[in-house]
Scaffold this motif. Structure first.
Motif, PDB file in Angstrom:
ATOM      1  N   ASP A   4     -13.110 -23.592   1.999  1.00 52.46           N
ATOM      2  CA  ASP A   4     -13.207 -22.964   0.681  1.00 52.46           C
ATOM      3  C   ASP A   4     -13.074 -21.447   0.784  1.00 52.46           C
ATOM      4  O   ASP A   4     -12.411 -20.818  -0.050  1.00 52.46           O
ATOM      5  N   ALA A   5     -13.696 -20.861   1.806  1.00 51.43           N
ATOM      6  CA  ALA A   5     -13.615 -19.407   1.998  1.00 51.43           C
ATOM      7  C   ALA A   5     -12.183 -18.982   2.300  1.00 51.43           C
ATOM      8  O   ALA A   5     -11.693 -17.978   1.767  1.00 51.43           O
ATOM      9  N   ILE A   6     -11.510 -19.760   3.143  1.00 52.92           N
ATOM     10  CA  ILE A   6     -10.114 -19.449   3.473  1.00 52.92           C
ATOM     11  C   ILE A   6      -9.237 -19.554   2.227  1.00 52.92           C
ATOM     12  O   ILE A   6      -8.425 -18.662   1.949  1.00 52.92           O
ATOM     13  N   ARG A   7      -9.399 -20.639   1.475  1.00 52.48           N
ATOM     14  CA  ARG A   7      -8.601 -20.809   0.247  1.00 52.48           C
ATOM     15  C   ARG A   7      -8.866 -19.667  -0.739  1.00 52.48           C
ATOM     16  O   ARG A   7      -7.934 -19.193  -1.404  1.00 52.48           O
ATOM     17  N   GLY A   8     -10.097 -19.223  -0.828  1.00 57.93           N
ATOM     18  CA  GLY A   8     -10.423 -18.116  -1.727  1.00 57.93           C
ATOM     19  C   GLY A   8      -9.718 -16.830  -1.331  1.00 57.93           C
ATOM     20  O   GLY A   8      -9.180 -16.115  -2.179  1.00 57.93           O
ATOM     21  N   ILE A   9      -9.714 -16.536  -0.038  1.00 61.96           N
ATOM     22  CA  ILE A   9      -9.029 -15.327   0.442  1.00 61.96           C
ATOM     23  C   ILE A   9      -7.530 -15.445   0.209  1.00 61.96           C
ATOM     24  O   ILE A   9      -6.892 -14.510  -0.278  1.00 61.96           O
ATOM     25  N   GLU A  10      -6.964 -16.610   0.547  1.00 61.30           N
ATOM     26  CA  GLU A  10      -5.527 -16.799   0.355  1.00 61.30           C
ATOM     27  C   GLU A  10      -5.138 -16.694  -1.117  1.00 61.30           C
ATOM     28  O   GLU A  10      -4.105 -16.095  -1.443  1.00 61.30           O
ATOM     29  N   ALA A  11      -5.961 -17.230  -1.996  1.00 58.26           N
ATOM     30  CA  ALA A  11      -5.672 -17.137  -3.430  1.00 58.26           C
ATOM     31  C   ALA A  11      -5.722 -15.687  -3.887  1.00 58.26           C
ATOM     32  O   ALA A  11      -4.871 -15.236  -4.666  1.00 58.26           O
ATOM     33  N   HIS A  12      -6.708 -14.947  -3.390  1.00 63.52           N
ATOM     34  CA  HIS A  12      -6.840 -13.535  -3.768  1.00 63.52           C
ATOM     35  C   HIS A  12      -5.638 -12.725  -3.264  1.00 63.52           C
ATOM     36  O   HIS A  12      -5.155 -11.829  -3.958  1.00 63.52           O
ATOM     37  N   GLN A  13      -5.155 -13.048  -2.071  1.00 62.84           N
ATOM     38  CA  GLN A  13      -4.020 -12.322  -1.510  1.00 62.84           C
ATOM     39  C   GLN A  13      -2.705 -12.684  -2.202  1.00 62.84           C
ATOM     40  O   GLN A  13      -1.755 -11.911  -2.136  1.00 62.84           O
ATOM     41  N   GLU A  35      -4.757 -10.842   7.608  1.00 61.72           N
ATOM     42  CA  GLU A  35      -3.725  -9.818   7.447  1.00 61.72           C
ATOM     43  C   GLU A  35      -3.450  -9.646   5.967  1.00 61.72           C
ATOM     44  O   GLU A  35      -3.503 -10.610   5.203  1.00 61.72           O
ATOM     45  N   GLY A  36      -3.155  -8.426   5.571  1.00 58.72           N
ATOM     46  CA  GLY A  36      -2.836  -8.158   4.183  1.00 58.72           C
ATOM     47  C   GLY A  36      -2.375  -6.730   4.001  1.00 58.72           C
ATOM     48  O   GLY A  36      -2.195  -5.988   4.973  1.00 58.72           O
ATOM     49  N   GLU A  37      -2.225  -6.335   2.754  1.00 61.60           N
ATOM     50  CA  GLU A  37      -1.668  -5.019   2.432  1.00 61.60           C
ATOM     51  C   GLU A  37      -2.701  -3.895   2.427  1.00 61.60           C
ATOM     52  O   GLU A  37      -2.371  -2.752   2.690  1.00 61.60           O
ATOM     53  N   ASP A  38      -3.952  -4.201   2.120  1.00 61.36           N
ATOM     54  CA  ASP A  38      -4.993  -3.184   1.982  1.00 61.36           C
ATOM     55  C   ASP A  38      -6.000  -3.335   3.123  1.00 61.36           C
ATOM     56  O   ASP A  38      -6.719  -4.323   3.198  1.00 61.36           O
ATOM     57  N   ALA A  39      -6.057  -2.351   4.017  1.00 58.49           N
ATOM     58  CA  ALA A  39      -6.891  -2.439   5.217  1.00 58.49           C
ATOM     59  C   ALA A  39      -8.372  -2.623   4.884  1.00 58.49           C
ATOM     60  O   ALA A  39      -9.051  -3.425   5.527  1.00 58.49           O
ATOM     61  N   ASP A  40      -8.882  -1.894   3.899  1.00 51.44           N
ATOM     62  CA  ASP A  40     -10.297  -2.024   3.540  1.00 51.44           C
ATOM     63  C   ASP A  40     -10.596  -3.431   3.032  1.00 51.44           C
ATOM     64  O   ASP A  40     -11.613  -4.032   3.394  1.00 51.44           O
ATOM     65  N   GLU A  41      -9.717  -3.944   2.201  1.00 54.12           N
ATOM     66  CA  GLU A  41      -9.894  -5.288   1.658  1.00 54.12           C
ATOM     67  C   GLU A  41      -9.814  -6.334   2.764  1.00 54.12           C
ATOM     68  O   GLU A  41     -10.619  -7.268   2.814  1.00 54.12           O
ATOM     69  N   VAL A  42      -8.875  -6.178   3.676  1.00 47.45           N
ATOM     70  CA  VAL A  42      -8.708  -7.112   4.788  1.00 47.45           C
ATOM     71  C   VAL A  42      -9.956  -7.104   5.677  1.00 47.45           C
ATOM     72  O   VAL A  42     -10.442  -8.157   6.084  1.00 47.45           O
ATOM     73  N   ASN A  43     -10.479  -5.923   5.974  1.00 52.00           N
ATOM     74  CA  ASN A  43     -11.692  -5.828   6.796  1.00 52.00           C
ATOM     75  C   ASN A  43     -12.868  -6.525   6.121  1.00 52.00           C
ATOM     76  O   ASN A  43     -13.647  -7.229   6.775  1.00 52.00           O
ATOM     77  N   GLU A  44     -13.004  -6.330   4.823  1.00 56.93           N
ATOM     78  CA  GLU A  44     -14.083  -6.974   4.072  1.00 56.93           C
ATOM     79  C   GLU A  44     -13.912  -8.500   4.082  1.00 56.93           C
ATOM     80  O   GLU A  44     -14.868  -9.244   4.286  1.00 56.93           O
ATOM     81  N   GLN A  45     -12.699  -8.962   3.864  1.00 58.38           N
ATOM     82  CA  GLN A  45     -12.431 -10.404   3.861  1.00 58.38           C
ATOM     83  C   GLN A  45     -12.690 -11.014   5.231  1.00 58.38           C
ATOM     84  O   GLN A  45     -13.271 -12.100   5.340  1.00 58.38           O
ATOM     85  N   ALA A  46     -12.276 -10.326   6.287  1.00 62.15           N
ATOM     86  CA  ALA A  46     -12.483 -10.842   7.646  1.00 62.15           C
ATOM     87  C   ALA A  46     -13.974 -10.920   7.975  1.00 62.15           C
ATOM     88  O   ALA A  46     -14.436 -11.912   8.551  1.00 62.15           O
ATOM     89  N   ALA A  47     -14.727  -9.905   7.603  1.00 62.99           N
ATOM     90  CA  ALA A  47     -16.169  -9.911   7.856  1.00 62.99           C
ATOM     91  C   ALA A  47     -16.850 -11.028   7.073  1.00 62.99           C
ATOM     92  O   ALA A  47     -17.727 -11.732   7.599  1.00 62.99           O
TER      93      ALA A  47
END
Length: 59
Positions: A4-13, A35-47
């Motif tokens: 669910d967390a992965i699907r949420g991130i993928e949907a947001h991206q 991986e994504g376009e916005d480094a801050d957003e990607v770091n938050e999503q990965a954490a």
């Protein structure tokens, strides 16, 4: 939970990034990559995803 967390991130991206989780073959760890376009957003999503993975694995 993790799916669910992965699907949420993928949907947001919305097709502008990718998410990979992979258990290590030699260590007791799970690698999380976002991986994504916005480094801050990607770091938050990965954490956030790492916390979900840790919780799912009893940590």
């Amino acid at each position: 939970m993790v799916d669910d967390a992965i699907r949420g991130i993928e949907a947001h991206q919305n097709g502008r990034g990718r998410v990979v989780i992979r258990p290590s073959g030699t260590e007791p760890v799970v690698r999380v990559m976002v991986e994504g376009e916005d480094a801050d957003e990607v770091n938050e999503q990965a954490a956030s995803l790492a916390a979900v993975v840790e919780q799912a694995n009893g940590g």
